[in-house]
Design a protein around this motif. Structure first.
Motif, PDB file in Angstrom:
ATOM      1  N   LEU A  12      -0.135  -5.621   6.052  1.00  0.00           N
ATOM      2  CA  LEU A  12      -1.316  -4.976   5.495  1.00  0.00           C
ATOM      3  C   LEU A  12      -2.019  -5.914   4.619  1.00  0.00           C
ATOM      4  N   VAL A  72      -7.580  -9.836  -6.641  1.00  0.00           N
ATOM      5  CA  VAL A  72      -7.816  -9.659  -5.300  1.00  0.00           C
ATOM      6  C   VAL A  72      -6.801  -8.893  -4.694  1.00  0.00           C
ATOM      7  N   LEU A 123      -3.825  -4.042  -2.767  1.00  0.00           N
ATOM      8  CA  LEU A 123      -2.807  -3.291  -2.972  1.00  0.00           C
ATOM      9  C   LEU A 123      -3.013  -1.830  -3.107  1.00  0.00           C
ATOM     10  N   GLN A 124      -4.027  -1.593  -3.967  1.00  0.00           N
ATOM     11  CA  GLN A 124      -4.548  -0.446  -4.237  1.00  0.00           C
ATOM     12  C   GLN A 124      -5.217   0.341  -3.328  1.00  0.00           C
ATOM     13  N   SER A 125      -5.916  -0.610  -2.564  1.00  0.00           N
ATOM     14  CA  SER A 125      -6.600   0.281  -1.489  1.00  0.00           C
ATOM     15  C   SER A 125      -5.917   0.591  -0.223  1.00  0.00           C
ATOM     16  N   LEU A 126      -4.537   0.129  -0.117  1.00  0.00           N
ATOM     17  CA  LEU A 126      -3.719   0.556   1.108  1.00  0.00           C
ATOM     18  C   LEU A 126      -3.501   2.038   0.735  1.00  0.00           C
ATOM     19  N   ARG A 167      -7.286  -2.301   8.469  1.00  0.00           N
ATOM     20  CA  ARG A 167      -8.023  -1.115   7.568  1.00  0.00           C
ATOM     21  C   ARG A 167      -8.657  -0.209   8.296  1.00  0.00           C
ATOM     22  N   GLU A 184      -2.102   5.498   0.662  1.00  0.00           N
ATOM     23  CA  GLU A 184      -0.917   5.888   0.498  1.00  0.00           C
ATOM     24  C   GLU A 184      -0.132   6.739   1.772  1.00  0.00           C
ATOM     25  N   ALA A 187      -6.129  -5.487  -5.850  1.00  0.00           N
ATOM     26  CA  ALA A 187      -7.108  -4.572  -5.411  1.00  0.00           C
ATOM     27  C   ALA A 187      -6.759  -4.063  -3.769  1.00  0.00           C
TER      28      ALA A 187
END
Lengths: 360, 293, 293, 369
Positions: free
Chosen positions: C209, C175, C180-183, C293, C185, C178
């Motif tokens: 975030l 979780v 972290l990845q969806s933050l 987000r 860039e 994910a």
């Protein structure tokens, strides 16, 4: 205020994509330079290399005579405005604008004073306590501009800042951006794919495609003296009419069923570099009735543009677009003759280069 | 068929690999390998024990190299506990399949109905459905047991199918809703202009477009049904008893028969592992109800 | 707000079956649980159920086993969640890199998440066995005495927590990874353009975030841990001496071993209240449009 | 292939009134463009005509028959959406076939007829080579064509187009405009085209409908709307650069009609003078085209307005300056380029002979009688 010089800059991605090739470009101090090009032409990559967000594969980027390749972004003192605004979603407008000052350990009272001042300039005072998600696109871009303006950076980079906005907002904001540029006297590097915006906002325009810089100049340069076919076809609206497979004989160039005498300057260039295609800007055609001399044409579509109308024609040499005044429009389907202004002919050789500039 | 990604391009910006917590590459690999070893070790134990002979199982120190025997599997399938695991395996398959079908069917219907129609209190219905995700089965098992008994459905497949369906609905609704919302409404309006009724649009346009979501939710809710133990052990005894019930039946006497026992465990766990690897990213969306994508 | 009759009919057809099922198996049982809890209702006595008022609830307040089960549950939830969160958070950052092979390792580490909890209990029970368990073999490798993992009251609690941590840490990792990845860039790029150092970016941008994802996973894990029963069933049966008798286990044995349904019902009601309060926070988190987000 | 009559149409979303009592008449086979700023109600109007939304009050008639209770398909409309809205799980051919297979069309076409229709439409739109591709293998321009094809396949009586050309690049945009007119003529439909791009609307419309805040300001042939705007809004909305609107007071100086603004008097001659004479002393709005203004030298005498430069830009070889004249915006357009900086003071001559007068309060055009 800074002068920027890119020397032989290349960008090659690990997958082998050559995003930018052999780029040489100078941005003068205080200049507003626009880079215009289709998507994927390398303009964004160029901007991000200047910003320090993208590494340079080879070449030199000098700011005021100092090579900044290798300097981290945060030490370059360059502000950037992103296409998608890039606001911090978890911070309110005030904190977003204040971030560059916070990073520089500015005292609280000074931060407050400067944020409020810039917010006043940008007309976003009443939004200072709101989160970005509560703002409209135009307001977000104002916040983003305010964040860039709050310190006095050496240079502003703007990556299609108006790309996500509605037409009327784009016009309004591009004027404000120009006004801010003049007020701060900063150097601005601006990216867009909209030629009207480029013309309106900038001092000079650089056209790029496929990672290669094609031409730098004013809009008039690009329209009247394009260096190659790409620039000729990419810039100008309504689009240029381009006739392929033309032949030159005896100082005349053959267009379908009509021959045009070349003016002396072009005629001299023709021998050195034989043209294979001819471009004619819509405004360089005059429209005469069917009995007159000229290139036979059938007016397929009459598109009113205000005082003028674009006339899309079929001719034996291929499709052509001409301009006609509102008062003398041909009817759709009418037979007419098109007469190109010989001085307005743009001739391109087999490499696609303008034979005039190819010679020089 | 084509999978449809309406967000394509939205995340086109290249990610830099700059990371904010300073683990060195070495440390990363080391920690990752240790963690994976820890995560996989119990599976290895299940598998190896199920393939060991009885003497190897109780050997001290543990034997790492042993002669593989399939006796435990034979015993687990046909002998162990009188009948072997087979009837229970079949029950599990039936109940899992049917409850999944129902949950995905009903769930996508209600998700579509609530996203695409103006329903009085629609958002409340959504949150009601979400909240059932948190219903603790053990608190519901008493009243539901009495209800099922009253209805004469104790120890039937139907009882478990209905209960599992209701348990998995929230999951299905919340995943599929995201997929439906990602369909541009104009696509469905185009179908309306083309002369299709709302229910036909659901079947012929919306459902085919959320196929990836349907597959994801099917697998997820199947796994959850498959793994469920508490409800099953209360509601069934024999006829409809599932694999976990069978497994639990020996928990008192398992001092003796570790081999067959682990063989049953391997059969219960290993197929699921494949699905888990397939689902990966969807796991987050599924188990957090889209709160994290 | 006009909607055609055909549309209203379609909406009804789509929505009602699922809602009806949930009403029957979710809403009604809650009311029924309250009803049961207000009665003397035992399956072991021939007497028909009779009204008891708040008797069962009064008894709860005096019942040491109940009080103990609450504190055991709380202890378990605290230990497990804390460990899972800390480990998961750190591991998410370990995996957040484009290094070769790390992605495969991350996917493999996910396997425990969907394993049948009963089998998880089984294998950890086996591995923690005092006499031949492989964990004790590791313990002796370090020169220590074998440990009574499942028969010592402190160790038993830790053992169950360990099994839970083994199963769910990968989920927490996933979780947060994910999230972290969806933050996007661009916020990091903006941070660098604004002159923030990497450390400042972590504290001022990354962590805030990630906060919503952390809250979500925390609540999900807490609610699931509160209702955990399978591990206890397999590993300790609440022992030794009630050291691992979590609330669900006490409820289950009261209902289906002592057959005191009225009393179990009152526990169910208490449990539903606890979980509902937790779920409230979760729903608010999900419904909150300002998730950052 | 149908006359459309809209009368007394009203629609509100919650508390927001989109429009109230809208009337419009469209003759058979007309190419109509609905033009207006975003939020003016043009899209809602089109959706109500399509049957996707319904009006609160008022009625729509096709050839005199009320269609309020008919579904989209029963009204026989085709619609092309701004984002194309193609079915991504079907091929191009599948998308074209989909409307023909709708349950209510059952039995109307044999397989052969369907194939013939698809062939015919694909030829018309030059997408025959694409028929077996899936949607995400197509470029934007190709998707556009398929979307048009799908809306045309049933030969609808009314074709509705929602910003159909907006996303295309310049070259394609000009070509597509002429293409759309050609299709309109071949298919003999009544076409309603929604756009916010005035150039597009001017280029295409037989009947140009200008909407603002839920009202129709003017509905007339494009040339007429452009040359003879009915309201001050239309006068300032059309044209590039747009006409400037000046609030003036009408009066008379030594017998000649004038418009007064900030103490400056602009002579109104000819027709405009007659208009002014009919309404002396009134507050009015004077609309002037950009070329009516010329920059003055510092001390040049005459009727000059004093302003501050708010913005300046170069477009197509000419300079545009936006001037603030005591709160009123004046657009200048001149090919004589001069160096200006934002904030400069600038004096301009105003030549009123090309102007138009509108009533101050209502914005309606003033006429001599």
């Amino acid at each position: 205020m800074a002068q920027v010089q890119l020397q032989d800059v290349h960008k090659i991605y690990p997958d082998g994509t050559k995003a930018v090739r052999a780029l040489n470009l100078e941005i003068q101090s205080g200049e507003f330079l626009c880079v215009l090009g289709p998507s994927g032409c390398g303009k964004s990559t160029t901007l991000r290399m200047i910003a320090g967000l993208e590494e340079v594969s080879s070449g030199i980027i000098e700011v005021d005579g100092q090579d900044i390749v290798g300097t981290p972004a945060r030490e370059r003192d360059i502000a950037m405005v992103f296409e998608n605004y890039a606001l911090y979603p978890h911070l309110n407008v005030f904190d977003n604008i204040a971030m560059p000052l916070v990073a520089r350990r500015t005292a609280k009272p000074e931060i407050r004073e400067r944020v409020e001042r810039i917010a006043g300039t940008m007309g976003i005072c009443e939004h200072l306590t709101k989160r970005p998600s509560k703002l409209s696109g135009g307001q977000r871009q104002r916040v983003s501009l305010a964040r860039a303006m709050i310190r006095s950076p050496k240079m502003f980079l703007m990556d299609e800042p108006l790309g996500h906005l509605e037409e009327y907002l784009r016009i309004e904001l591009r004027r404000e951006i120009r006004a801010l540029h003049e007020a701060t006297g900063g150097t601005t590097f601006y990216i867009t794919h909209d030629q009207e915006e480029a013309a309106a906002v900038s001092d000079r325009i650089a056209v790029m495609t496929d990672g290669v810089l094609q031409q730098v100049g004013t809009m008039a340069d690009l329209i009247d003296r394009p260096v190659n076919r790409f620039v000729a076809e990419f810039v100008g609206e309504p689009p240029i009419s381009m006739f392929n497979d033309v032949a030159v004989a005896n100082g005349q160039i053959r267009l379908g069923d009509y021959s045009v005498a070349l003016p002396p300057a072009l005629n001299r260039a023709v021998d050195a570099s034989p043209p294979v295609s001819v471009g004619v800007r819509p405004g360089k055609f005059s429209i005469d009735d069917a009995e007159a001399e000229g290139l036979s044409a059938i007016a397929q579509s009459v598109q009113l543009m205000g005082e003028w109308a674009a006339i899309l024609c079929d001719t034996p040499a291929g499709p052509a677009t001409a301009l006609a005044a509102k008062s003398e429009l041909p009817s759709e389907g009418a037979r007419v003759k098109l007469n190109p202004d010989p001085e307005g002919l743009l001739l391109f050789n087999k490499n696609g280069r303008n034979i005039v500039s190819a010679e020089v | 068929m084509t999978s449809v990604d309406f967000d394509a391009g939205a995340e086109a910006t290249p990610r830099s690999s700059k990371v904010v917590l300073g683990f060195s590459d070495y440390a990363r690999y080391l920690i990752a390998v240790v963690f994976v070893g820890f995560s996989l070790f119990p599976f290895y134990i299940v598998l190896s024990t199920s393939l060991k002979s009885e003497s190897d199982i109780f050997a001290w120190p543990p034997v790492w190299l042993f002669d593989v025997t399939w006796d435990n599997y034979f015993s687990a399938l046909f002998v162990f506990g009188g009948t072997g695991v087979l009837p229970f395996l079949i029950n599990s398959l039936i109940i899992t399949a049917l409850s999944t079908l129902l949950a995905v069917g009903l769930g996508s219907m209600v998700a579509y109905g609530l996203t695409r129609f103006r329903v009085v209190g629609g958002s409340h219905i959504f949150f009601f459905i979400l909240s059932t995700r948190f219903a603790p089965p053990v608190a519901f098992v008493v009243p539901i047991f009495l209800m099922i008994r009253e209805a004469g459905l104790l120890d039937t497949h139907l009882a478990l199918i209905l209960i599992y369906t209701s348990m998995n609905l929230s999951l299905v609704v919340w995943i599929i809703r995201g997929f439906f919302e990602a369909i541009p409404i104009e696509i469905e309006e185009a179908a309306q202009i083309d002369g299709y009724s709302r229910l036909q649009i659901f079947r012929k346009v919306a459902l085919p477009l959320v196929k990836p979501g349907l597959i994801t939710t099917s697998i997820l809710s199947a796994i959850l049904s498959w793994n469920e133990f508490l409800i099953a052990t209360v509601m069934t005894q024999n006829t409809a008893a599932t694999l976990p019930v069978y497994l639990a039946g020996f928990s008192g006497s398992m001092g003796l028969e570790w081999g067959p026992f682990m063989a049953v465990g391997a059969m219960a766990v290993l197929p699921i592992m494949i699905f888990t690897l397939v689902l990966q990213r969807h796991l987050v969306r599924g188990l957090t109800f889209g709160a994290v994508r | 707000m006009s909607q055609s009759r055909a549309a209203r009919r379609a909406a009804f057809i789509l929505i009602s079956p699922a809602v009806l099922l949930l009403l029957a198996l979710n809403v009604f049982p809650i009311g029924f649980a309250v009803f049961i809890s207000l009665r003397h209702w035992s399956l072991s006595i021939v007497n028909p159920p009779r009204f008891a008022g708040l008797f069962n609830y009064q008894e709860l307040t005096l019942d040491d086993r109940f009080i103990n089960s609450l504190s055991v549950s709380a202890t378990f939830v605290l230990i497990a969640i804390l460990a899972e969160l800390v480990l998961g958070f750190a591991l998410a950052f370990v995996f957040n890199s484009k290094l070769k092979g790390l992605d495969t390792l991350r996917k493999l580490s996910l396997l425990p998440v969907m394993a049948m909890p009963l089998v998880v209990g089984l294998v950890w029970f086996y591995m923690l066995n005092e006499n031949f368990g492989v964990i004790n073999w590791f313990v002796t490798l370090f020169g220590a005495e074998r440990l009574p993992f499942l028969t010592d009251s402190t160790l038993a609690m830790l053992s169950i927590a360990l099994a839970d941590i083994w199963q769910w840490t990968p989920f927490v990792t996933l979780v947060i990874f994910a999230a972290l990845q969806s933050l996007p860039e661009y916020v990091f790029e903006a941070g660098r353009m604004d002159g923030l150092t990497e450390r400042e970016i972590f504290w001022r941008i990354t962590l805030p975030l990630l906060r919503p994802a952390i809250v979500v996973v925390l609540i999900i894990r807490a609610i699931d841990a509160v209702r955990m029963i399978d591990l206890v069933f397999m590993m300790t049966k609440g022992g030794p001496g009630g050291a691992t008798e979590v609330l669900p286990w006490y409820l289950y044995t009261t209902g289906f071993q002592s057959f005191d349904l009225g009393y179990a019902g009152s526990m169910a009601v208490v449990m539903i209240i606890i979980v509902t309060l937790g779920a409230q926070v979760f729903v608010r988190q999900i419904a909150n449009p300002e998730k950052g987000r | 292939m149908v006359d459309i009559t809209i009368s007394g149409l009203s629609k509100s979303f919650g508390r927001v009134n989109v429009f109230d009592g809208l009337d419009l008449e469209v003759k058979d086979r007309t190419y109509v463009c609905l033009l207006g700023p975003s939020g003016c109600g043009k899209s809602t109007l089109m959706r109500i005509i399509s049957g996707l939304d319904s009006a609160d009050r008022g009625e729509i008639r096709f050839d005199g028959k009320n269609v309020d209770n008919l579904t989209c398909a029963q009204r026989d409309v085709g619609m092309a959406f701004q984002n194309y809205a193609l079915y991504p799980h079907l091929t191009v051919e599948g998308n074209l076939r989909f409307p023909l297979q709708a349950p209510m069309q059952k039995g109307r076409w044999t397989q052969q007829e369907m194939r013939a229709r698809i062939g015919e439409i694909a030829d018309l739109l030059q997408i025959t080579p694409l028929l077996h591709r899936t949607i995400n293998q197509l470029s934007g321009g190709q998707q556009q064509r398929v979307s048009l094809g799908r809306s045309l396949i049933r030969h609808p009586k009314v074709l509705l187009l929602d910003e159909p050309v907006t996303h295309l690049d310049a070259r394609l945009r000009y070509a597509m405009r002429s293409e759309l007119k050609r299709i309109h003529n071949v298919m003999e439909t009544t076409t309603i085209h929604v756009t916010h791009d005035q150039q597009e609307a001017l280029a295409m419309a037989d009947l140009l409908v200008i909407m603002r805040e839920g009202r129709i300001d003017q509905a007339a042939p494009a040339m007429e709307v452009y040359g003879d705007p009915a309201t001050s809004f239309v006068a300032s909305f059309l044209g590039d650069p747009p006409r400037s609107l000046l609030e003036v007071e009408l009066g008379e100086t030594s017998g000649a009609p004038v418009a007064r603004i900030n103490g400056v008097e602009l002579k109104l001659s000819g027709k405009l003078g007659a208009v002014a004479n009919a309404a002396p002393g009134r507050n009015a709005i004077l609309a002037l085209p950009a070329r009516a203004f010329t920059a003055a030298q510092a001390d040049e005498p005459g009727a000059v307005l004093d302003g501050t430069v708010r913005a300046h830009e170069m477009i197509e070889g000419a300079q545009r300056i936006v001037l603030d004249v005591s709160g009123q915006k004046v657009n200048l357009h001149s090919s004589a380029i001069r160096h200006v900086v934002i904030g400069d003071r600038l004096r301009v001559f105003a030549e009123a002979s090309d102007g138009m007068l509108f009533e101050g309060a209502t914005g309606l055009r003033l006429s001599a009688n």
